[in-house]
Design an enzyme around this catalytic site. Structure first.
Site, short mmCIF file in Angstrom:
data_model
loop_
_atom_site.label_atom_id
_atom_site.label_comp_id
_atom_site.label_asym_id
_atom_site.label_seq_id
_atom_site.Cartn_x
_atom_site.Cartn_y
_atom_site.Cartn_z
N HIS A 153 0.84 -1.21 0.00
CA HIS A 153 0.00 0.00 0.00
C HIS A 153 0.87 1.26 0.00
O HIS A 153 2.03 1.21 0.39
CB HIS A 153 -0.85 0.05 1.27
CG HIS A 153 -1.93 -0.99 1.36
ND1 HIS A 153 -2.11 -1.79 2.46
CD2 HIS A 153 -2.91 -1.33 0.48
CE1 HIS A 153 -3.15 -2.58 2.27
NE2 HIS A 153 -3.65 -2.34 1.08
N CYS B 11 -2.71 0.01 9.97
CA CYS B 11 -3.82 -0.82 9.46
C CYS B 11 -4.77 -1.33 10.53
O CYS B 11 -5.86 -1.76 10.20
CB CYS B 11 -3.35 -2.03 8.68
SG CYS B 11 -1.67 -2.40 8.69
C1 CIR Z 1 -3.81 -8.02 3.32
O1 CIR Z 1 -2.99 -8.47 2.52
O2 CIR Z 1 -4.83 -7.44 2.95
C2 CIR Z 1 -3.54 -8.20 4.80
N1 CIR Z 1 -2.89 -9.45 5.01
C3 CIR Z 1 -2.69 -7.08 5.33
C4 CIR Z 1 -3.35 -5.75 5.22
C5 CIR Z 1 -2.55 -4.66 5.83
N2 CIR Z 1 -3.23 -3.44 5.73
C6 CIR Z 1 -2.65 -2.25 5.70
O3 CIR Z 1 -1.44 -2.15 5.71
N3 CIR Z 1 -3.43 -1.19 5.60
#
Ligand code: CIR
Length: 254
Positions: free
Chosen positions: A160, A247
């Site tokens: 991201h 997150c």
């Molecule tokens: C994903 O790949 O969607 C989750 N395992 C990790 C998401 C992390 N989110 C973020 O950094 N905003």
């Protein structure tokens, strides 16, 4: 008063999405304890922590940031780029609906909230593997009436935009320039992550305090040298799920 919406760690966290790191065994118990510690720091920093539980079977539901973009004027429920995560939206929508009117991103648009970096009335939005042009176009239409400027930002090599750059202070950003072009942020003061700590650009600003992982000591030293007040948290297990400090919460003014 700040509200921090979180979601309990799923016992299925080991089945999480992974894009840029190899799969490793995650200790659910440890992840849960680290997450509780993270919530405690949020509370100590003055947030009213609201922990949701409704998507507990969904492996990635702890990563609430991706599911909504909450502004003072409205909240946008995203359409996450990973199909496996789309069912998380109803629980977050319900949690946020008590505080904001809701708008939504529709197909074929996708947005992960981890791609949206808000600085005052500017939304930098990563054009990433998870966030597409239709999503950015729709988001722009929803927020422009409230005076926001949307700046699309190419992201390369990480999950991201906020894996590559986050805000530390009013005009200071923490950045990994190998994943995002520094020229996008011209006029802002940039602190570069230590070259040995590629995943270190994700810091969570809460008011004027910073929550930051214990796992990047060299970058932490750079941040502290610049006079920022930092509260460290051990995020080792959530990091194995490609998570980071931003997150795990949705923070907004009540
Ligand atoms: C994903 O790949 O969607 C989750 N395992 C990790 C998401 C992390 N989110 C973020 O950094 N905003």
């Amino acid at each position: 008063m700040l509200v921090a919406i979180t979601h309990a760690v799923s016992p299925n966290l080991n089945q999480c999405e992974l894009s840029h790191i190899p799969r490793q065994e995650i200790s659910f118990e440890q992840a849960r304890a680290q997450h509780a510690q993270y919530e405690q720091v949020l509370a100590e920093l003055g947030c009213q922590v609201i922990r949701l539980t409704g998507a507990i079977d969904m492996p990635d539901s702890v990563f609430v940031e991706d599911i909504a973009v909450v502004l003072d004027e409205l909240a946008i429920i995203t359409r996450p780029g990973a199909e496996t995560r789309r069912a998380e939206t109803s629980v977050i929508a319900e949690g946020v609906s008590g505080f904001r009117d809701l708008s939504r991103i529709d197909s074929p648009g996708t947005i992960d909230g981890g791609d949206v970096l808000r600085i005052e009335k500017t939304l930098y939005v990563g054009n990433s593997e998870r966030t597409n042009e239709s999503g950015i176009f729709q988001l722009t239409g929803l927020v422009e009436p409230y005076g926001y400027e949307v700046v699309p930002v190419p992201v390369d090599g990480c999950l991201h935009l906020k894996s590559a750059v986050t805000q530390l202070g009013e005009n200071t950003l923490l950045i990994n320039q190998s994943w995002v072009e520094a020229s996008v942020f011209v006029g802002r003061h940039l602190i570069e992550v230590d070259p040995e700590e590629t995943h270190a650009a994700n810091a969570l600003l809460v008011g004027s305090e910073i929550i930051y992982p214990t796992s990047f000591p060299k970058t932490l030293a750079r941040i502290e040298e610049e006079g920022f007040s930092v509260h460290t948290v051990d995020m080792s297990e959530l990091q194995k799920a490609e998570g980071a400090v931003t997150c795990c919460s949705l923070i907004f003014r009540r």
